[in-house]
Design an enzyme around this catalytic site. Sequence first.
Site, PDB file in Angstrom:
ATOM      1  N   ASP A   1      30.047  74.602  69.539  1.00 13.08           N
ATOM      2  CA  ASP A   1      29.684  73.383  70.257  1.00 13.08           C
ATOM      3  C   ASP A   1      30.513  73.353  71.536  1.00 13.08           C
ATOM      4  OD1 ASP A   1      29.595  70.802  71.294  1.00 13.08           O
ATOM      5  OD2 ASP A   1      29.491  69.849  69.326  1.00 13.08           O
TER       6      ASP A   1
ATOM      7  N   ARG B   1      43.096  59.636  76.582  1.00 14.46           N
ATOM      8  CA  ARG B   1      42.450  60.876  77.058  1.00 14.46           C
ATOM      9  C   ARG B   1      42.220  60.814  78.551  1.00 14.46           C
ATOM     10  NH1 ARG B   1      36.901  62.687  74.198  1.00 14.46           N
ATOM     11  NH2 ARG B   1      36.182  60.949  75.470  1.00 14.46           N
TER      12      ARG B   1
ATOM     13  N   PHE C   1      33.968  67.306  66.424  1.00 18.32           N
ATOM     14  CA  PHE C   1      33.433  65.979  66.708  1.00 18.32           C
ATOM     15  C   PHE C   1      32.699  65.485  65.461  1.00 18.32           C
ATOM     16  CE2 PHE C   1      30.463  62.908  68.590  1.00 18.32           C
ATOM     17  CZ  PHE C   1      31.411  62.062  69.142  1.00 18.32           C
TER      18      PHE C   1
ATOM     19  N   TYR D   1      25.889  65.401  79.626  1.00 17.06           N
ATOM     20  CA  TYR D   1      26.271  64.154  80.299  1.00 17.06           C
ATOM     21  C   TYR D   1      27.766  64.056  80.559  1.00 17.06           C
ATOM     22  CZ  TYR D   1      26.657  62.822  75.345  1.00 17.06           C
ATOM     23  OH  TYR D   1      26.943  62.788  74.005  1.00 17.06           O
ATOM     24  N   LYS D   2      28.508  65.047  80.116  1.00 21.35           N
ATOM     25  CA  LYS D   2      29.948  65.040  80.403  1.00 21.35           C
ATOM     26  C   LYS D   2      30.194  65.809  81.703  1.00 21.35           C
ATOM     27  CE  LYS D   2      31.061  64.827  75.465  1.00 21.35           C
ATOM     28  NZ  LYS D   2      31.673  63.494  75.403  1.00 21.35           N
TER      29      LYS D   2
END
Lengths: 398, 398
Positions: free
Chosen positions: A185, A357, A114, A210-211
Amino acid sequence: MPTDFAATRAQFDLPEGILYLDGNSLGPLPRNVAARLARTVTQEWGTMLITGWNKAGWMDLPTRIGDRIARIIGAETGHVVLGDTLSIKVYQALASALEMTPTRKVILSDTGNFPSDLYMAEGLCRTLGDGYELRTVAPEDVADAIDDSVAVLMLTEVDYRTGRRHDMPALTAKAHAHGALAIWDLAHSAGATDVKVAAGGADFAVGCTYKYLNSGPGGPAFIYVAPRHAETVRPALSGWMGHEAPFAFDLSYRPGNGIERMRVGTPPILQLAALDAALDVWDGVEIADLRARSIELCEAFIAGVEARCPTLTLGSPRDPLQRGSQVSFRHPEGYAIMQALIARGVIGDFRAPDVLRFGFTPLYIALDEVNAAVEILAEIMASDAWDTPAFKTRAKVT
Amino acid sequence: MPTDFAATRAQFDLPEGILYLDGNSLGPLPRNVAARLARTVTQEWGTMLITGWNKAGWMDLPTRIGDRIARIIGAETGHVVLGDTLSIKVYQALASALEMTPTRKVILSDTGNFPSDLYMAEGLCRTLGDGYELRTVAPEDVADAIDDSVAVLMLTEVDYRTGRRHDMPALTAKAHAHGALAIWDLAHSAGATDVKVAAGGADFAVGCTYKYLNSGPGGPAFIYVAPRHAETVRPALSGWMGHEAPFAFDLSYRPGNGIERMRVGTPPILQLAALDAALDVWDGVEIADLRARSIELCEAFIAGVEARCPTLTLGSPRDPLQRGSQVSFRHPEGYAIMQALIARGVIGDFRAPDVLRFGFTPLYIALDEVNAAVEILAEIMASDAWDTPAFKTRAKVT
């Protein structure tokens, strides 16, 4: 007892008519969060005021929640703490790891990481000066690029665009064999796969909540430090909450016990309360069941889309063991196609240049919803419904 | 029109029977916060899901709120942004400032600074290595210690224990005359005094929002960068939200426009929503009125306590122009006295070794409450009501 995914689904409030395949960006609202936040605000903050730090247990929330997340990521209890954002936690892990490998100057990562992780590493290298370097290779070349010059291997386990999953145990073992440390990560792993940081040998792991952990927009991040480093690691972001005795107000820093030292500033209690409530959904969930169901959903989606939409190209690994809990398809008009899907209530997201996605989270997505999403996508592709200016004009993308 | 402090008082929910003189630790709950949070959770997160980042304006909250705070701290509009914790913002300002003064290695601060600021500076110096040094002197010796070796002067404007207020314009001017930059921590200034970062010449300013700005436990911090540095400052914590185009997902960092580059990770929307609501109280408040009322309250408290409690020693400067919005008294049994006060509903706090701290915030404290607090303190001191094991036994202090 196998996990009851109908029961977990019942714990979410999802809007009518929406197929939400974007939990890999922002998890939906668990049903108990609003009441918990109302209690934290009105009964705790409102009436306890400053005494809430002790009376309501605010001060210990970062480690108490850390223990709940430890189970989900296969970490040892007592070695995970919450706070800050993922970018800050990446920086913190990286700065500590580099200090532990003082004769080396290379951070090895990959181009599928990321971007914020790469940016934070870039910034740290500039601050360190003195020849420190971020080296990035293609994801498939990482194993070969691990050599004795590498100080730290810094990877995101599951690629945010393709869903490709790195082999944590193998890459970590190779890093260790070459005298390097490994930082993982888990942004797209925690709550999505059967990640096992302890068994995988990770030296540090970081992730966001938060995912797949559904803590809400801007929920706090977490950091894991392997027990073998817990009492020796030196925090570069040495804030008062990581001090051995924050309320002694000493003029010099002394690291706190173990994972406590990775705390920095005053913890974000409202976000932590939301996260704590959101984690209740996980109480009856076996991670092995989650992983099995996730693979089942992803496989069904791939099979359906490939059968019905020949112009979409699979952008994720075909082998489920090499994927996380998302599936990507590619198409030059991916942006417009995603807008058309969203207009029909199928919420995935688009990542430049051409990636559609779709995240599959067994906590609230079932097989019939996957089939319904395939059906809608197939209709859009068959009718070219995406091919209108309304869908092709790009708005600000999130 | 003069500020109507009865109207601001009506916007807070304070428990019955409590005289809350600890807003300098944690501000009380503004009445509109619960509804705003409920809306953010249920209507925004719950129904907009990922689209809330644009539709609900989450993405811009850090700068929109920054503009509201700019007015309170005398900053130029467009040069304040919210995020992270104060400790992180201190680090960020410090790392950037040191990069702007590359030939110097000294951070000058004082022993009255809040310890976390010193700890963060210590950690940064260790990361930088190469002779970087944190030099601390007594608060009254700061002016004399500014010389041509100093890279950055890093001070907290109002001392967290004594309430002593530094002369920002004079010290900043002296720092600039010696080729140094100045970073001001406004933790105990923002919303408490007539702080003027632009007029005071500050290069950077940072602060927290959970004290006098009433954002709730763990509310986000803010950072100000003077306009003259806004387009040249290089962020050390170079996260994706500070990138020129976060959603381009470039592999290399390019700083965003102006203050946007001081953003790091995904912003904490629940805490920001609480803060945004809390700032509504400030809409009708003139900072000059606030300052005048604050001085009036502090002066009344000092006069009352000195007249009635001869064993308590004033620990704050006597000149109101040299104080923030808090008053400290010292006593060897300060801890027990504070416990006795709290038992009577007067909430101040204790700071080791012997400081009783009382914060006076005109938004919700009026003169009759100051007089009532004096009366209770006088009764406790006259009767030695603090002198019992129940009050002398130390619990974990926050």
